[in-house]
Motif scaffolding. Structure first.
Motif, PDB file in Angstrom:
ATOM      1  N   GLY A  57      27.237 -17.044  -6.192  1.00 52.75           N
ATOM      2  CA  GLY A  57      28.672 -17.267  -5.943  1.00 52.75           C
ATOM      3  C   GLY A  57      28.950 -18.171  -4.928  1.00 52.75           C
ATOM      4  O   GLY A  57      27.815 -18.846  -4.280  1.00 52.75           O
ATOM      5  N   SER A  58      30.127 -18.735  -4.877  1.00 57.06           N
ATOM      6  CA  SER A  58      30.477 -19.883  -3.875  1.00 57.06           C
ATOM      7  C   SER A  58      30.882 -19.022  -2.463  1.00 57.06           C
ATOM      8  O   SER A  58      31.641 -17.846  -2.546  1.00 57.06           O
ATOM      9  CB  SER A  58      31.762 -20.468  -4.494  1.00 57.06           C
ATOM     10  N   ALA A  87      25.995 -19.794   2.841  1.00 58.47           N
ATOM     11  CA  ALA A  87      25.518 -19.138   2.070  1.00 58.47           C
ATOM     12  C   ALA A  87      25.556 -19.355   0.595  1.00 58.47           C
ATOM     13  O   ALA A  87      26.281 -20.726   0.272  1.00 58.47           O
ATOM     14  CB  ALA A  87      25.489 -17.480   2.538  1.00 58.47           C
ATOM     15  N   GLY A  88      25.178 -18.383  -0.411  1.00 60.12           N
ATOM     16  CA  GLY A  88      25.477 -18.448  -1.761  1.00 60.12           C
ATOM     17  C   GLY A  88      25.278 -19.932  -2.468  1.00 60.12           C
ATOM     18  O   GLY A  88      24.228 -20.722  -1.858  1.00 60.12           O
ATOM     19  N   THR A 148      34.155 -16.427  -3.356  1.00 59.56           N
ATOM     20  CA  THR A 148      34.263 -15.566  -2.391  1.00 59.56           C
ATOM     21  C   THR A 148      35.081 -16.247  -1.182  1.00 59.56           C
ATOM     22  O   THR A 148      34.885 -17.350  -1.192  1.00 59.56           O
ATOM     23  CB  THR A 148      33.009 -14.993  -1.677  1.00 59.56           C
ATOM     24  N   GLN A 196      35.004 -16.084   2.552  1.00 59.18           N
ATOM     25  CA  GLN A 196      34.615 -15.574   3.672  1.00 59.18           C
ATOM     26  C   GLN A 196      34.103 -16.619   4.581  1.00 59.18           C
ATOM     27  O   GLN A 196      34.387 -17.894   4.464  1.00 59.18           O
ATOM     28  CB  GLN A 196      33.129 -15.041   3.301  1.00 59.18           C
ATOM     29  N   VAL A 202      21.291 -10.124  -4.176  1.00 58.02           N
ATOM     30  CA  VAL A 202      22.276 -10.329  -2.993  1.00 58.02           C
ATOM     31  C   VAL A 202      23.449  -9.082  -3.323  1.00 58.02           C
ATOM     32  O   VAL A 202      24.031  -8.854  -4.283  1.00 58.02           O
ATOM     33  CB  VAL A 202      23.182 -11.435  -3.170  1.00 58.02           C
ATOM     34  N   SER A 251      25.281  -8.486   2.756  1.00 55.77           N
ATOM     35  CA  SER A 251      24.656  -9.753   3.613  1.00 55.77           C
ATOM     36  C   SER A 251      24.200  -9.101   4.854  1.00 55.77           C
ATOM     37  O   SER A 251      24.527  -8.105   5.325  1.00 55.77           O
ATOM     38  CB  SER A 251      26.186 -10.652   3.589  1.00 55.77           C
ATOM     39  N   LEU A 305      28.348  -7.321  -1.223  1.00 57.45           N
ATOM     40  CA  LEU A 305      28.685  -8.445  -2.034  1.00 57.45           C
ATOM     41  C   LEU A 305      28.843  -8.087  -3.450  1.00 57.45           C
ATOM     42  O   LEU A 305      28.722  -8.981  -4.247  1.00 57.45           O
ATOM     43  CB  LEU A 305      27.711  -9.554  -1.631  1.00 57.45           C
ATOM     44  N   HIS A 319      23.626 -16.760   9.085  1.00 54.73           N
ATOM     45  CA  HIS A 319      24.459 -16.492   7.893  1.00 54.73           C
ATOM     46  C   HIS A 319      23.755 -17.551   6.851  1.00 54.73           C
ATOM     47  O   HIS A 319      23.629 -18.748   6.964  1.00 54.73           O
ATOM     48  CB  HIS A 319      25.911 -17.293   7.950  1.00 54.73           C
ATOM     49  N   CYS A 374      19.933 -16.477   1.110  1.00 60.23           N
ATOM     50  CA  CYS A 374      20.006 -17.463   0.021  1.00 60.23           C
ATOM     51  C   CYS A 374      19.053 -18.659   0.287  1.00 60.23           C
ATOM     52  O   CYS A 374      18.352 -19.302  -1.042  1.00 60.23           O
ATOM     53  CB  CYS A 374      21.420 -17.837  -0.051  1.00 60.23           C
TER      54      CYS A 374
HETATM   55  C1  LIG Z   1      28.607 -16.202  -2.038  1.00 59.97           C
HETATM   56  C2  LIG Z   1      27.468 -15.325  -1.232  1.00 59.97           C
HETATM   57  N1  LIG Z   1      26.185 -14.976  -1.745  1.00 59.97           N
HETATM   58  C3  LIG Z   1      25.185 -14.584  -0.938  1.00 59.97           C
HETATM   59  C4  LIG Z   1      25.528 -14.223   0.377  1.00 59.97           C
HETATM   60  C5  LIG Z   1      24.395 -13.585   1.040  1.00 59.97           C
HETATM   61  O1  LIG Z   1      24.093 -14.370   2.364  1.00 59.97           O
HETATM   62  C6  LIG Z   1      26.717 -14.708   0.920  1.00 59.97           C
HETATM   63  N2  LIG Z   1      27.132 -14.066   2.236  1.00 59.97           N
HETATM   64  N3  LIG Z   1      27.750 -15.115   0.082  1.00 59.97           N
END
Ligand SMILES: Cc1ncc(CO)c(N)n1
Ligand SMILES: Nc1ncnc2c1ncn2[C@@H]1O[C@H](COP(=O)(O)OP(=O)(O)OP(=O)(O)O)[C@@H](O)[C@H]1O
Ligand SMILES: [Mg+2]
Length: 535
Positions: free
Chosen positions: A54-55, A61-62, A85, A87, A146, A149, A155, A249, A253
């Motif tokens: 995921g983005s 992360a991701g 995502t 975040q 994942v 988090s 997630l 954070h 990943c």
């Molecule tokens: C997209 C994504 N993947 C993995 C994590 C795990 O940290 C996160 N916070 N966000």
């Protein structure tokens, strides 16, 4: 000070840079329809990780962490985005899944065009992934399950659990749950101790992966960050310093993609995990005071090494253990005795075929030492031979040497790594399996083991003999170079030992306590070569 015509010497070429490729509208390709692909792969194999993830809009992360970590470790990273995502440093505000058809199309686009070594897959795409990997097999799968988090946000939806447990894990080479994820995978068991983490690793292993790493970054109240590795038989505890910072954070990943990058570069699993763990720790250390965002958990700087002076000058070669084959270690007293300058002695050793050089100068002032080291760096760089400095990290930093060699009473390899960063070579002198184990945990690249024979170069140096050398070689996965009293008469017998990680011999007086350094080196090299070819 050449004494005879020099024969050809070993030259290690730095990897050339990756070329840009693939326009966005290029059709899907197959190797049969694009002959240039095979030719290019032969000329310049480039470690390639594909992350299916995921983005993260905050980019800590991701997908964003994966791309940065791979770039930092010298692997190319392509990306198939499975979710977008929303975040930030306060947590996860939204998750929107990418339609399955578009995930399939991204996978096809990347795998049909590029030679991928390692994939980091995500849950929910098992069917598509299996189809793709049948057509385009890869070396390894690194599964980071994942689900939760570090910030405690979920997630994934509950079906993800089944996807992992009943599908993806059986295909995985390694799975890397954090403690909360390990607990979820095992129906909510609580994990508070290392013993709990071991039990969890053992249980998760039964789902079918080849290796399990239960990450302890989120274990409370510990001064160390401890991860537990299990290979189905034995446990290894990876222990690192817990860095006091809010910027954690994306550690998970980053760890997974760093393992993938190292596997893509050809590492064994244990080494890949060790390098990845050291990389995360160094990145956290260098980013501990970074302020990005106002929330409780910030991102860290994956490319911290670009800001450290030694890394932004030229391109560093990766350490090749074969360079330990004929390791020349200088000694200023010997040079003085024969009227050789350090530079002349190094030049002659390289002319004779030394494959790595260490400046071990115990009785020289810092300023002339640095001047000589800088001159030796030029000689070594132009010959493709790595230059290491014994003990003196300051000299190594100031002349941008390729690395440092430390003994048991010098500062530890872990501290040298903090100072030099991940790109440099660090060697540690070890006499026992316990010292070898510690050096590996501290992130050393190779071990110097000796004295194999009695030596006059070092006072009060107990002789280990072949038995001691064997014990260290067998106890470690690191490459080993034998040292101590090795000369033209006995070097062959050392190489004949033929332990897989015994890569060569390190020599001081048999090269430098001689009038003609180049011919002594040439002679020794041909003796070594008659026993073992340099890979
Ligand atoms: C997209 C994504 N993947 C993995 C994590 C795990 O940290 C996160 N916070 N966000
Ligand atoms: N403060 C810290 N200092 C040193 N190492 C840490 C720290 N926090 C985490 N680590 C290390 O980072 C790696 C990732 O572990 P962690 O348990 O945080 O994963 P995670 O929770 O999946 O991460 P995230 O969800 O933030 O991406 C592990 O090797 C762990 O030991
Ligand atoms: Mg964490």
């Amino acid at each position: 000070m050449s004494c005879a015509p020099p024969p050809p010497i070993l030259r290690l070429h730095p990897p050339s840079s990756i070329s840009p490729f693939s326009s966005p509208r290029r059709p899907h390709l197959s190797p049969r329809t694009c002959p240039w692909r095979l030719a290019a792969a032969r000329e310049m194999p480039w470690p390639h990780v594909l992350t299916v993830a995921g983005s993260d809009s905050s980019a800590g992360a991701g997908i964003q962490a994966d791309v940065k970590a791979c770039a930092a470790l010298g692997a190319y990273c392509s990306s198939v985005i499975t979710a977008v995502t929303a975040q930030n440093t306060a947590g996860v505000q939204g998750v929107h899944l990418v339609p399955e058809e578009l995930i399939r199309e991204q996978l096809q686009s990347v795998l049909s065009d590029m030679s991928v070594d390692v994939v980091i897959p995500s849950a929910g795409i098992i069917k598509i992934l299996c189809e793709s990997l049948q057509k385009f097999p890869v070396k390894a799968l690194v599964v980071d399950p994942v689900m939760v988090s570090t910030s405690g946000d979920s997630l994934s939806d509950p079906s993800t659990l089944t996807y992992y447990r009943d599908g993806l894990f059986a295909m995985a080479d390694i799975v890397t749950p954090n403690v909360k994820e390990a607990s979820k995978l095992l129906g909510g068991v609580s994990l508070h101790t290392i013993a709990d983490m071991r039990d969890a690793a053992e249980s998760i292993y039964k789902f079918g992966p080849r290796y399990v790493l239960v990450k302890g970054g989120d274990m409370p109240d510990s001064s160390e960050a401890i991860d537990v590795f299990y290979d189905g038989k034995e446990f290894v505890e990876f222990r690192g310093h817990r860095i006091k910072t809010r910027n954690t954070h994306g550690t998970g990943c980053t760890l997974a993609s760093s393992i993938a990058a190292e596997l893509a570069k050809g590492s064994s699993m244990l080494n890949a995990v060790q390098v990845a763990k050291n990389f995360v720790e160094s990145a956290l250390h260098h980013s501990k005071d970074l302020v990005i965002g106002n929330g409780p958990q910030g991102p860290f700087d994956h490319l911290f090494r670009l800001k450290c002076p030694p890394y932004n000058i030229g391109s560093q070669q990766r350490f090749n253990p074969d360079s330990l084959f004929l390791y020349a270690v200088t000694d200023s007293r010997m040079n003085k005795r024969w009227g050789h300058s350090i530079e002349d002695a190094v030049k002659a050793a390289i002319e004779g075929g030394a494959t790595i050089v260490q400046l071990r100068e115990k009785d020289i002032e810092s300023r002339p030492f640095l001047e000589a080291a800088k001159a030796c760096m030029e000689i070594c760089r132009s010959s493709g031979v790595p230059l290491l400095i014994n003990d003196r990290v300051d000299i190594a930093l100031a002349c941008n040497a390729d690395g440092v060699h430390v003994g048991q009473s010098d500062i530890s390899a872990r501290e040298v790594r903090e100072l030099l960063g991940p790109g440099k070579i660090i060697g540690v002198s070890c006499k026992t399996p316990a010292q070898a184990e510690q050096a590996w945990r501290d992130g050393a690249d190779y071990l110097g083991c000796g004295g194999v024979f009695p030596t006059t170069t070092k006072a009060n140096n107990p002789t280990l003999g072949f038995e001691g050398l064997k014990a260290v070689c067998l106890a470690s996965k690191l490459p080993v170079v034998a040292i101590g009293g090795i000369n033209a008469t006995n070097a062959g017998s050392v190489m004949e030992l033929d332990f897989p990680n015994l890569k060569g011999v390190a020599v001081v007086s048999a090269l430098f306590d001689r009038e003609c350094v180049s011919s002594e080196t040439r002679n020794l090299r041909s003796i070594l070569a008659s026993v073992r070819c340099l890979a």
